[in-house]
Design a protein around this motif. Structure first.
Motif, PDB file in Angstrom:
ATOM      1  N   ALA A  40       0.838  -1.206   0.000  1.00 28.53           N
ATOM      2  CA  ALA A  40       0.000   0.000   0.000  1.00 28.53           C
ATOM      3  C   ALA A  40       0.873   1.256   0.000  1.00 28.53           C
ATOM      4  CB  ALA A  40      -0.924  -0.006   1.214  1.00 28.53           C
ATOM      5  N   ALA A  41       1.943   1.234   0.797  1.00 32.63           N
ATOM      6  CA  ALA A  41       2.859   2.384   0.843  1.00 32.63           C
ATOM      7  C   ALA A  41       3.575   2.566  -0.491  1.00 32.63           C
ATOM      8  CB  ALA A  41       3.872   2.199   1.973  1.00 32.63           C
ATOM      9  N   LEU A  42       3.919   1.441  -1.146  1.00 30.55           N
ATOM     10  CA  LEU A  42       4.588   1.523  -2.445  1.00 30.55           C
ATOM     11  C   LEU A  42       3.697   2.192  -3.474  1.00 30.55           C
ATOM     12  CD1 LEU A  42       7.122   0.782  -4.050  1.00 30.55           C
ATOM     13  CD2 LEU A  42       6.058  -1.409  -4.602  1.00 30.55           C
ATOM     14  N   ASN A  43       2.397   1.953  -3.382  1.00 29.76           N
ATOM     15  CA  ASN A  43       1.453   2.624  -4.281  1.00 29.76           C
ATOM     16  C   ASN A  43       1.421   4.130  -4.048  1.00 29.76           C
ATOM     17  OD1 ASN A  43       0.771   0.213  -5.437  1.00 29.76           O
ATOM     18  ND2 ASN A  43      -1.176  -0.016  -4.369  1.00 29.76           N
ATOM     19  N   ARG A  44       1.927   4.560  -2.875  1.00 34.81           N
ATOM     20  CA  ARG A  44       2.039   5.991  -2.560  1.00 34.81           C
ATOM     21  C   ARG A  44       3.476   6.476  -2.719  1.00 34.81           C
ATOM     22  NH1 ARG A  44      -2.628   8.757  -1.913  1.00 34.81           N
ATOM     23  NH2 ARG A  44      -1.460  10.182  -0.591  1.00 34.81           N
ATOM     24  N   ASN A  45       4.278   5.699  -3.488  1.00 33.35           N
ATOM     25  CA  ASN A  45       5.671   6.060  -3.804  1.00 33.35           C
ATOM     26  C   ASN A  45       6.592   6.034  -2.591  1.00 33.35           C
ATOM     27  OD1 ASN A  45       5.069   6.541  -6.573  1.00 33.35           O
ATOM     28  ND2 ASN A  45       4.263   8.543  -6.030  1.00 33.35           N
ATOM     29  N   ASP A  87      12.192   2.494   3.458  1.00 31.45           N
ATOM     30  CA  ASP A  87      11.660   3.636   4.203  1.00 31.45           C
ATOM     31  C   ASP A  87      10.377   3.259   4.945  1.00 31.45           C
ATOM     32  OD1 ASP A  87      13.707   5.212   3.316  1.00 31.45           O
ATOM     33  OD2 ASP A  87      12.576   6.106   1.670  1.00 31.45           O
ATOM     34  N   CYS A  88       9.565   2.422   4.300  1.00 28.65           N
ATOM     35  CA  CYS A  88       8.322   1.984   4.937  1.00 28.65           C
ATOM     36  C   CYS A  88       8.622   1.186   6.209  1.00 28.65           C
ATOM     37  CB  CYS A  88       7.508   1.140   3.954  1.00 28.65           C
ATOM     38  SG  CYS A  88       5.961   0.525   4.634  1.00 28.65           S
ATOM     39  N   GLU A  89       9.566   0.260   6.128  1.00 27.16           N
ATOM     40  CA  GLU A  89       9.909  -0.563   7.294  1.00 27.16           C
ATOM     41  C   GLU A  89      10.435   0.303   8.441  1.00 27.16           C
ATOM     42  OE1 GLU A  89      12.581  -3.584   6.026  1.00 27.16           O
ATOM     43  OE2 GLU A  89      11.050  -4.697   4.895  1.00 27.16           O
ATOM     44  N   ASN A  90      11.267   1.295   8.133  1.00 24.84           N
ATOM     45  CA  ASN A  90      11.804   2.181   9.175  1.00 24.84           C
ATOM     46  C   ASN A  90      10.688   2.935   9.890  1.00 24.84           C
ATOM     47  OD1 ASN A  90      14.473   1.476   8.688  1.00 24.84           O
ATOM     48  ND2 ASN A  90      14.787   3.108   7.182  1.00 24.84           N
ATOM     49  N   GLU A  91       9.704   3.412   9.116  1.00 21.13           N
ATOM     50  CA  GLU A  91       8.594   4.155   9.725  1.00 21.13           C
ATOM     51  C   GLU A  91       7.694   3.236  10.552  1.00 21.13           C
ATOM     52  OE1 GLU A  91       8.245   7.335   9.923  1.00 21.13           O
ATOM     53  OE2 GLU A  91      10.009   7.688   8.680  1.00 21.13           O
ATOM     54  N   ILE A  92       7.534   1.978  10.116  1.00 23.90           N
ATOM     55  CA  ILE A  92       6.741   1.017  10.900  1.00 23.90           C
ATOM     56  C   ILE A  92       7.412   0.757  12.242  1.00 23.90           C
ATOM     57  CG2 ILE A  92       5.952  -1.384  11.034  1.00 23.90           C
ATOM     58  CD1 ILE A  92       5.547  -1.327   8.017  1.00 23.90           C
ATOM     59  N   LYS A  93       8.739   0.567  12.224  1.00 24.61           N
ATOM     60  CA  LYS A  93       9.492   0.324  13.465  1.00 24.61           C
ATOM     61  C   LYS A  93       9.301   1.490  14.441  1.00 24.61           C
ATOM     62  CE  LYS A  93      13.069  -2.341  11.066  1.00 24.61           C
ATOM     63  NZ  LYS A  93      14.477  -2.354  10.601  1.00 24.61           N
ATOM     64  N   LYS A  94       9.400   2.712  13.927  1.00 23.05           N
ATOM     65  CA  LYS A  94       9.222   3.892  14.779  1.00 23.05           C
ATOM     66  C   LYS A  94       7.804   3.945  15.340  1.00 23.05           C
ATOM     67  CE  LYS A  94      12.516   6.753  12.161  1.00 23.05           C
ATOM     68  NZ  LYS A  94      12.635   7.940  11.293  1.00 23.05           N
ATOM     69  N   TYR A  95       6.829   3.665  14.487  1.00 26.32           N
ATOM     70  CA  TYR A  95       5.431   3.738  14.926  1.00 26.32           C
ATOM     71  C   TYR A  95       5.169   2.760  16.058  1.00 26.32           C
ATOM     72  CZ  TYR A  95       0.378   4.263  14.595  1.00 26.32           C
ATOM     73  OH  TYR A  95      -0.929   4.534  14.866  1.00 26.32           O
ATOM     74  N   LEU A  96       5.711   1.539  15.949  1.00 25.22           N
ATOM     75  CA  LEU A  96       5.513   0.534  16.999  1.00 25.22           C
ATOM     76  C   LEU A  96       6.230   0.925  18.283  1.00 25.22           C
ATOM     77  CD1 LEU A  96       5.935  -2.737  14.880  1.00 25.22           C
ATOM     78  CD2 LEU A  96       3.805  -1.740  15.716  1.00 25.22           C
ATOM     79  N   SER A  97       7.456   1.455  18.159  1.00 29.63           N
ATOM     80  CA  SER A  97       8.235   1.798  19.353  1.00 29.63           C
ATOM     81  C   SER A  97       7.649   2.983  20.108  1.00 29.63           C
ATOM     82  CB  SER A  97       9.693   2.098  18.959  1.00 29.63           C
ATOM     83  OG  SER A  97       9.771   3.252  18.139  1.00 29.63           O
ATOM     84  N   TYR A  98       6.917   3.856  19.402  1.00 30.49           N
ATOM     85  CA  TYR A  98       6.338   5.036  20.045  1.00 30.49           C
ATOM     86  C   TYR A  98       4.910   4.788  20.525  1.00 30.49           C
ATOM     87  CZ  TYR A  98      10.231   7.527  17.821  1.00 30.49           C
ATOM     88  OH  TYR A  98      11.466   7.942  17.416  1.00 30.49           O
ATOM     89  N   ALA A  99       4.406   3.559  20.387  1.00 27.14           N
ATOM     90  CA  ALA A  99       3.006   3.269  20.727  1.00 27.14           C
ATOM     91  C   ALA A  99       2.707   3.553  22.190  1.00 27.14           C
ATOM     92  CB  ALA A  99       2.685   1.808  20.385  1.00 27.14           C
ATOM     93  N   ALA A 100       3.633   3.134  23.075  1.00 22.69           N
ATOM     94  CA  ALA A 100       3.402   3.354  24.508  1.00 22.69           C
ATOM     95  C   ALA A 100       3.341   4.846  24.823  1.00 22.69           C
ATOM     96  CB  ALA A 100       4.517   2.685  25.314  1.00 22.69           C
ATOM     97  N   GLY A 101       4.186   5.637  24.182  1.00 20.79           N
ATOM     98  CA  GLY A 101       4.188   7.081  24.403  1.00 20.79           C
ATOM     99  C   GLY A 101       2.907   7.735  23.943  1.00 20.79           C
ATOM    100  N   ARG A 102       2.322   7.210  22.853  1.00 15.66           N
ATOM    101  CA  ARG A 102       1.051   7.769  22.374  1.00 15.66           C
ATOM    102  C   ARG A 102      -0.101   7.365  23.289  1.00 15.66           C
ATOM    103  NH1 ARG A 102       3.083   5.739  17.551  1.00 15.66           N
ATOM    104  NH2 ARG A 102       1.626   3.984  17.655  1.00 15.66           N
TER     105      ARG A 102
END
Length: 313
Positions: free
Chosen positions: A257-262, A267-282
């Motif tokens: 899905a991200a590839l369809n958005r260029n 880069d997609c994997e790096n952003e997923i890792k960040k999103y998961l690691s920041y879940a507790a903070g959110r």
């Protein structure tokens, strides 16, 4: 991003990276490689158009359109190559007419003597070359206009079909059960994603979540896919007592899905890792906000009990 162009010197329809084009999209850098495979690889990788710090030569082109993926551009290239072009016949007719005219003169009439007042043959050749070039330019313009017309017709068709497919899209969205809130939800989704047709529908739906930058695109997709309560139970590799997000079929869907958005895979994997690691903070600010609302409700209820006249106002 890729472009479909016509090389004006050869009339070939080609797919090239957008970064190889000049700003006015009238010229394209072309690699000096003799190997077709090497040229194709350079196009797919969108490498910088230079060798040893020296830019490649420029070729004149007619720009036909740009596309997000190499595969989509190749499809458009094939469609354009399959189009009939009446000007090809016209060009052939001009050459054939010249040949037949010369043949008639040589068989039936002697060639006129060359006199100082006659027009030099060199000038005739130049005029013919100019006419042929004009016809080539017209042909390129026809290709460009045909592409534009095709896009207009396609957009109209999509607009007409959108109303008929709207109900189906809403029904499918209701079946997605997103965002996922429990590990049981994840297990159920993994089962349905084994079906390729269903998987494509998930990819299409998540591709429409929006976003402009890489971070925004992945963030909006992740928000649509998984709640923060569930995200806390995952990390990328599954270290400690966490589940491995990288092993899910759902993760492949997110990447597609991200590839369809260029957004490329890395880069997609790096952003997923960040999103998961920041879940507790959110999650913490949300819990604090929920606690404040609960306290406010208790205070309001207590006030109403002590002063019932307030409720009557």
């Amino acid at each position: 991003m890729y472009a479909v162009v016509t090389l004006q010197d050869s009339d070939e329809v080609m797919v090239v990276p957008l970064n190889w084009l000049s700003l006015d999209k009238k010229h394209c850098h072309w690699p000096p490689f003799k190997s077709t495979e090497k040229c194709t690889e350079a196009i797919q990788d969108r490498i910088i158009p230079q060798t040893g710090g020296k830019l490649w030569e420029k070729l004149r082109i007619c720009f036909l359109g740009e596309y997000a993926t190499f595969e989509r551009a190749k499809e458009e290239q094939k469609e354009i190559e399959d189009w009939p072009h009446p000007l090809d016949t016209l060009l052939s007719g001009v050459k054939r007419q010249e040949f037949e005219s010369t043949k008639v003169k040589s068989n039936n009439q002697p060639l006129p003597p060359v006199t100082p007042a006659s027009t030099p043959r060199k000038s005739d050749d130049a005029d013919k070359a100019e006419i042929v070039q004009m016809l080539r330019d017209i042909k390129s313009k026809v290709q460009e206009n045909s592409t534009m017309l095709k896009k207009i017709l396609k957009n109209n068709t999509v607009s007409e079909a959108r109303s008929s497919t709207c109900a189906h899209s809403k029904n499918f969205k209701a079946k997605l059960n997103l965002p996922l809130g429990t590990l049981e939800d994840v297990a159920g989704t993994e089962t349905v994603l084994k079906n390729s047709a269903t998987r494509k529908k998930y990819v299409k739906h998540l591709s429409e979540c929006g976003g402009f930058t890489t971070k925004d695109v992945v963030k909006k997709i992740m928000q649509a896919v998984i709640t923060d309560d569930l995200a806390i139970q995952f990390n990328w590799q599954g270290r400690g007592d966490k589940q491995a997000f990288s092993q899910l079929l759902l993760t492949d869907v997110i990447r597609d899905a991200a590839l369809n958005r260029n957004v490329n895979r890395g880069d997609c994997e790096n952003e997923i890792k960040k999103y998961l690691s920041y879940a507790a903070g959110r999650k913490k600010p949300k819990e604090q906000e929920g606690l404040r609302n609960e306290i406010q409700n208790v205070i309001s209820t207590s006030t109403m009990d002590k002063h019932p006249d307030i409720g009557a106002l």
